[in-house]
Design an enzyme around this catalytic site. Structure first.
Site, short mmCIF file in Angstrom:
data_model
loop_
_atom_site.label_atom_id
_atom_site.label_comp_id
_atom_site.label_asym_id
_atom_site.label_seq_id
_atom_site.Cartn_x
_atom_site.Cartn_y
_atom_site.Cartn_z
CG ASP A 21 -2.17 1.06 1.28
OD1 ASP A 21 -2.74 -0.07 1.29
OD2 ASP A 21 -1.87 2.30 0.89
CB THR B 59 -16.44 -3.95 -8.54
OG1 THR B 59 -16.14 -4.70 -8.03
CG2 THR B 59 -17.66 -3.05 -9.11
NE ARG C 200 -22.07 -12.46 3.09
CZ ARG C 200 -22.31 -13.66 3.17
NH1 ARG C 200 -24.25 -13.55 3.71
NH2 ARG C 200 -22.18 -14.59 3.63
CD GLU C 201 -17.14 -3.17 3.71
OE1 GLU C 201 -18.24 -3.10 4.88
OE2 GLU C 201 -17.17 -2.92 2.92
CG PHE D 194 -29.55 -9.17 -0.66
CD1 PHE D 194 -29.53 -10.13 0.78
CD2 PHE D 194 -29.15 -7.85 -0.54
CE1 PHE D 194 -27.81 -9.93 0.64
CE2 PHE D 194 -27.56 -7.97 -0.34
CZ PHE D 194 -27.73 -8.80 1.01
N GLY E 156 -26.57 0.40 1.85
CA GLY E 156 -25.91 1.35 2.00
C GLY E 156 -24.71 0.93 1.96
CB CYS F 63 -20.15 -2.48 -2.59
SG CYS F 63 -18.58 -2.65 -2.35
NE ARG G 175 -16.32 2.45 2.09
CZ ARG G 175 -15.83 1.09 1.21
NH1 ARG G 175 -14.81 1.84 -0.36
NH2 ARG G 175 -16.14 -0.65 1.74
C1 UGA Z 1 -22.22 -6.41 -1.45
C2 UGA Z 1 -22.72 -7.83 -1.71
O1 UGA Z 1 -23.19 -8.65 -1.42
C3 UGA Z 1 -21.01 -8.65 -1.86
O2 UGA Z 1 -21.10 -9.91 -2.62
C4 UGA Z 1 -20.14 -8.00 -2.95
O3 UGA Z 1 -18.81 -8.24 -3.12
C5 UGA Z 1 -19.29 -6.24 -2.23
O4 UGA Z 1 -21.25 -5.28 -2.27
C6 UGA Z 1 -18.74 -5.98 -2.67
O5 UGA Z 1 -18.83 -5.55 -3.98
O6 UGA Z 1 -17.77 -5.85 -2.48
P1 UGA Z 1 -21.80 -5.96 1.53
O7 UGA Z 1 -21.66 -3.41 0.57
O8 UGA Z 1 -20.37 -5.79 2.37
O9 UGA Z 1 -21.78 -6.10 0.24
O10 UGA Z 1 -22.96 -5.32 1.85
P2 UGA Z 1 -24.48 -6.22 1.82
O11 UGA Z 1 -24.72 -7.25 2.57
O12 UGA Z 1 -25.01 -6.70 0.26
O13 UGA Z 1 -25.22 -4.68 2.09
C7 UGA Z 1 -25.35 -3.98 1.50
C8 UGA Z 1 -25.91 -3.28 2.19
O14 UGA Z 1 -27.58 -3.78 2.08
C9 UGA Z 1 -26.53 -2.77 3.46
O15 UGA Z 1 -26.83 -1.31 3.98
C10 UGA Z 1 -27.55 -3.73 3.64
O16 UGA Z 1 -28.50 -2.80 5.43
C11 UGA Z 1 -28.74 -3.39 3.12
N1 UGA Z 1 -29.68 -4.57 2.80
C12 UGA Z 1 -28.94 -6.24 2.75
C13 UGA Z 1 -31.02 -3.84 3.35
O17 UGA Z 1 -31.13 -3.12 3.48
N2 UGA Z 1 -31.76 -5.68 3.45
C14 UGA Z 1 -31.51 -6.87 2.85
O18 UGA Z 1 -31.88 -7.50 2.73
C15 UGA Z 1 -29.82 -6.69 2.80
#
Ligand code: UGA
Length: 439
Positions: free
Chosen positions: A34, A126, A159-160, A255, A263, A266, A336
């Site tokens: 880094d 990405t 996923r985080e 989901f 949010g 990603c 973020r």
């Molecule tokens: C997301 C994808 O799920 C991953 O597969 C991908 O690798 C990642 O982006 C990336 O591009 O690096 P992430 O951003 O860690 O992962 O989080 P998610 O679990 O997808 O949640 C995203 C948002 O959606 C959160 O704010 C969560 O609260 C919201 N969410 C999720 C909902 O409002 N409802 C749901 O049913 C699920």
């Protein structure tokens, strides 16, 4: 016995640190790189600069074993690695909704002049479709080894909060390759993960899989949030509706949690970047629905503010407001594009006296929103509050005892922004309970 590879991981954000630590964990020799010297010092001491379940232990184990080191030197990375993974951020540009790929360009420009022998460079970030092709040309032009250097695109789906698990046991591996040797090398690197479904394809498709997956997930969330809007108009219950949908195996229940929406670093920027790229390619109409997905998502934030306003009798000005949650989702310190902080900020702009609490994201929140009020515990945030909003569904919040918690607030008014609390229990304890998409 699997072959040990000498791997570099360029960029040590959420993705890079996780990838580096997991690759060391499965036996490879890994050098992370880094340009942030402070971060590199910290990582070399085995200290994790982010909150991610189980990753601190992997990092320490890697560093102690000697299989995981970190540097700021591109020359050292070029000399060390046979395979270089690019894990740079591609945030939204400040002047448009497209993705900013300048960190990738800068990494290639810094690495390439030191590449004097054959090696494989693997993009994991990405990116807008077409980026791999462009970076491939840039690499070959600038590297002394020229076309002895191979490029591959290998998107990451972690996923985080589940980053380690998703990296060590991914649902699938996607390899965008041009040569058999690139495919062989990547298969060997991932062989210790076991028998993972692997799709081998071209650069463009590999790049598109990632954009398509995140767009699908965002669409699914906005779909259920659109149903929540209709439920609000028709006095339906989106939670029961989602449960009923979930038993249909073709739809599935994941989901489908309605609430204040998605949010993070990603989904929001990825749907915007995908739309912008499709427009550049003349395929804008195909993705015009993603604008609606974005708008539904943003509207839910306003709805949460509206519910809080209604609960305190029409105006938030001068009212004490407790906000539980700052991270964009539980088990993460990432703020973020966090819906929770956007809502807290909107309430403050209406004159509300906001106090935010989050178990791990407070430091990040303070830096990004220095004017909001912050508290050291849920009860401190809720002291004399006229309304409480649950905006990130940390288990600590979901498990709050509504009776005990109710003893500190001025008024028992709660907005459940994630449909995570029990309306029956909270109402039984005398709370005016409001949620998105529920009567
Ligand atoms: C997301 C994808 O799920 C991953 O597969 C991908 O690798 C990642 O982006 C990336 O591009 O690096 P992430 O951003 O860690 O992962 O989080 P998610 O679990 O997808 O949640 C995203 C948002 O959606 C959160 O704010 C969560 O609260 C919201 N969410 C999720 C909902 O409002 N409802 C749901 O049913 C699920």
């Amino acid at each position: 016995m699997h072959t040990r590879n000498r791997i570099t991981v360029i960029g040590t954000g959420y993705l890079g640190i996780t990838h580096a630590a997991c690759m060391a964990e499965v036996g490879h020799e890994v050098l992370g790189l880094d340009i942030d010297a402070d971060k590199i010092r910290q990582l070399n001491h085995g200290e994790l600069p982010i909150h991610e379940n189980g990753l601190d232990e992997l990092l320490r184990r890697g560093v102690v074993s000697g299989r995981l080191r970190f540097t700021t030197s591109f020359q050292e990375a070029a000399e060390f690695g046979d395979v270089h993974f690019l894990c740079l951020g591609t945030p939204q540009r400040t002047d448009s909704s497209a993705a900013d790929t300048s960190q990738l360009d800068a990494a290639i420009d810094a690495l390439a002049p030191h590449l004097t022998r054959a090696c494989l460079v693997v993009g994991k970030s990405t990116v807008p479709v077409g980026t791999a092709e462009r970076l491939n040309r840039r690499l070959i032009e600038r590297a002394p080894a020229g076309d002895a250097i191979n490029l591959a695109w290998n998107p990451e789906f972690l996923r985080e909060g589940f980053a380690v698990k998703d990296t060590l046991s991914p649902d699938r591996i996607v390899l965008g390759v041009r040569t058999e040797s690139a495919e062989r090398t990547l298969r060997a690197i991932y062989a210790p993960l076991g028998d993972i479904p692997t799709v081998v394809t071209d650069f463009a498709t590999a790049e598109l899989v990632k954009a398509a997956a995140n767009s699908f997930l965002a669409t699914k969330i906005s779909y259920i949030n659109a149903m929540a809007e209709v439920c609000e108009a028709a006095q339906g219950d989106v939670v029961a509706l989602a449960e009923a949908l979930s038993y249909d195996g073709r739809i599935g229940g994941r989901f489908l949690n309605a609430g204040i929406g998605f949010g993070g670093g990603c989904l929001p920027k990825d749907i915007r970047a995908f739309t912008a790229r499709a427009e550049e390619l003349g395929a804008g109409r195909a993705l015009s629905f993603l604008r609606e997905v974005d708008e539904i998502n943003i509207r839910r934030r306003s709805r949460a503010v509206e519910l809080a306003r209604e609960l305190v009798g029409g105006s938030l000005a001068g009212r004490a407001v407790a906000v539980l949650g700052a991270a964009f989702k539980p088990d993460s310190d990432d703020i973020r594009d966090s819906p929770a902080l956007a809502i807290a900020n909107a309430i403050q702009e209406e004159g509300g006296l906001v106090s935010v609490y989050d178990p791990v994201a407070l430091d990040n929140a303070r830096k990004a929103y220095p004017t909001l009020g912050y508290a050291g515990s849920p009860t401190e945030a809720a002291q004399e509050a006229h309304v409480t909003l649950l905006l990130t569904e940390w288990s600590d919040f979901v498990e709050l005892d509504p009776e005990e918690f109710g003893s500190v607030v001025a008024d028992r008014n709660v907005v459940d922004g994630r449909n995570a609390l029990s309306p029956i229990a909270w109402r039984a304890a005398g709370w005016n309970y409001r949620a998105l998409g529920r009567p």
